[in-house]
Design an enzyme around this catalytic site. Structure first.
Site, PDB file in Angstrom:
ATOM      1  N   CYS A 118       0.891  -1.281  -0.022  1.00 48.78           N
ATOM      2  CA  CYS A 118      -0.033   0.091   0.073  1.00 48.78           C
ATOM      3  C   CYS A 118       0.893   1.421   0.007  1.00 48.78           C
ATOM      4  O   CYS A 118       0.237   2.360  -0.251  1.00 48.78           O
ATOM      5  CB  CYS A 118      -0.892   0.080   1.274  1.00 48.78           C
ATOM      6  SG  CYS A 118      -2.054  -1.328   1.239  1.00 48.78           S
ATOM      7  N   HIS A 165      -9.201   2.433  -2.201  1.00 49.37           N
ATOM      8  CA  HIS A 165      -7.982   2.208  -1.973  1.00 49.37           C
ATOM      9  C   HIS A 165      -7.363   1.226  -3.169  1.00 49.37           C
ATOM     10  O   HIS A 165      -6.965  -0.021  -2.942  1.00 49.37           O
ATOM     11  CB  HIS A 165      -7.719   1.607  -0.499  1.00 49.37           C
ATOM     12  CG  HIS A 165      -6.402   0.806  -0.186  1.00 49.37           C
ATOM     13  ND1 HIS A 165      -5.224   1.560  -0.711  1.00 49.37           N
ATOM     14  CD2 HIS A 165      -6.017  -0.149   0.442  1.00 49.37           C
ATOM     15  CE1 HIS A 165      -4.148   0.789  -0.365  1.00 49.37           C
ATOM     16  NE2 HIS A 165      -4.666  -0.124   0.487  1.00 49.37           N
ATOM     17  N   CYS A 202       0.518   2.418   6.178  1.00 49.90           N
ATOM     18  CA  CYS A 202       0.559   1.087   6.603  1.00 49.90           C
ATOM     19  C   CYS A 202       0.609   0.231   5.410  1.00 49.90           C
ATOM     20  O   CYS A 202      -0.175   0.627   4.243  1.00 49.90           O
ATOM     21  CB  CYS A 202      -0.307   0.651   7.549  1.00 49.90           C
ATOM     22  SG  CYS A 202      -2.004   0.626   7.068  1.00 49.90           S
TER      23      CYS A 202
END
Length: 430
Positions: free
Chosen positions: A94, A385, A416
């Site tokens: 990510c 996302h 994170c």
């Protein structure tokens, strides 16, 4: 307040562009990762004055595809960029396009390398299926067989159990658990309440919708076909609606708190931004928001002991301590919302003196955490996302938010990532 920069020369981040974000199998389902990236890169390149071009590019995607080995190069070629622009790919789950920005910043020298185009993408609607290694090996050996007899003999050697497809999942390779399953464990460790998760999710949706209605996103998002606006934010969601959703990852214990409503959805989208030295900044149109990248921290934890997504809670105090800052000194906090629970246990850890001293190794009081300064125009729970694009999306959003503040105003961006890692950046309005 004067901060010591990590760099010998000023490094700037300038907001870029992104596609609207769409839930998987939605409006962007017909676009693969390259096709999603091309319009972003084309528009960003077209925004530069005639004859201006970046010195290099970094682009990343998390979901693998066997039809390319360097997506950055393929995107630039399909976008019609000059073939003499070097381009490399990067990946850090990510944090992919955020680590790309950090990499690019370290490469700038304000001489031959002044301006970088950085970004990332993921298409969760176009995940390529694969073959298990045993079947791949069998096919290669079959192709190498020279005679009909050898081919027949080899064909008879295959085992029924080898004939299957490999379907990639959103799971950690070491543990076999999904991000949500890991987060459920950490949420229970920190006693995060379902009510607080739903409240955070509702706030994310409300702030995102308000951001769209106020025009905040208008110069950050470009249309793709007829698709012009993020499809995930819900103006009509309420705490009552969120409370009715069943647990998504812990369905058996009666204690699961993560739901489809307080977890970021699987998303398609692409995003980019500029990374520039002082001279490189002069090659970007003056109206583009820009702020200084002062410093960054990368953390990794043993996720077999700590929570899989806990690394930013280790990185943030180290970064702040290096500059003798307290939480209240930071006017803007952009925290990636993989899950509402993850944001809440990050904050709980940051406010725990025991955690800071015993786990993060920073024994000091940073003060109460300013929750009201987090994600003023919404976060990943509502925006979406797409793994490789999230870093560039958050950084561009933070740059635009911070650039309107007085010089010296500080911002923190935190992401994170799978594998027990995380990236944190300290930004300063110029």
């Amino acid at each position: 307040m004067t901060l010591k920069s990590r760099y010998s020369h000023p490094v700037w981040l300038a907001s870029g562009l992104r596609t609207p974000f769409s839930k998987v199998d939605g409006a962007l389902a017909s676009y693969d990762a390259i096709a999603l990236s091309v319009p972003v890169v084309q528009r960003m390149l077209a925004s530069l004055p005639d004859g201006t071009r970046p010195d290099f590019a970094a682009w990343g995607t998390v979901v693998p595809n066997l039809t390319w080995s360097n997506i950055a190069r393929e995107v630039l070629m399909d976008a019609g960029a000059p073939a003499t622009i070097p381009a490399f790919s990067t990946v850090m789950a990510c944090s992919t396009s955020m680590i790309g920005a950090i990499e690019a910043a370290g490469m700038l020298d304000d001489d031959s390398l002044q301006l970088a185009l950085v970004g990332g993408v993921d298409s969760l609607s176009r995940v390529q299926l694969g073959l298990p290694q045993s079947l791949s090996d069998w096919i290669r050996q079959f192709q190498k067989a020279r005679s009909v007899g050898e081919k027949v003999s080899h064909a008879l050697s295959i085992k029924a159990g080898d004939i299957k497809l490999y379907i990639p999942g959103i799971v950690n390779r070491t543990t076999g658990l999904s991000m949500g399953e890991h987060t459920e464990i950490t949420a229970k460790d920190w006693h995060v309440r379902r009510e607080d998760e739903d409240a955070w999710a509702l706030d994310s949706h409300q702030r995102t919708v308000a951001g769209w209605n106020s025009g905040f996103f208008d110069d950050l998002v470009i249309p793709v076909g007829d698709f012009r606006r993020d499809s995930i934010p819900r103006a009509d969601t309420t705490l009552e609606k969120l409370a009715k959703l069943p647990p998504a990852f812990d369905r058996t214990t009666g204690q699961g708190t993560l739901t489809a409503g307080n977890s970021s959805p699987l998303t398609d989208g692409a995003a980019g931004l500029w990374v520039a030295s002082e001279k490189g900044l002069g090659r970007i149109p003056s109206h583009v928001p820009r702020v200084k990248l002062v410093d960054w921290e990368i953390a990794a934890v043993d996720f077999r002991v700590e929570g899989l997504l806990m690394a930013p809670a280790f990185a943030i105090p180290k970064l702040l301590a290096r500059h003798n800052l307290r939480y209240d000194d930071v006017a803007l906090w952009e925290i990636h919302e993989a899950f509402a629970a993850q944001v809440l246990f990050h904050i709980a850890a940051l406010e725990s003196r025991e955690f800071l001293a015993r786990k993060a190794g920073v024994d000091r009081d940073f003060g109460p955490f300013p929750r009201d300064r987090v994600n003023p125009n919404g976060g990943s729970l509502a925006i979406g996302h797409p793994f490789g694009a999230t870093g560039a999306r958050i950084l561009s959003q933070a740059v635009k938010e911070l650039a309107t503040k007085p010089a010296g105003t500080l911002g923190i961006v935190s992401i994170c990532a799978d594998g027990g890692q995380g990236t944190v950046a300290l930004l300063e309005a110029g």
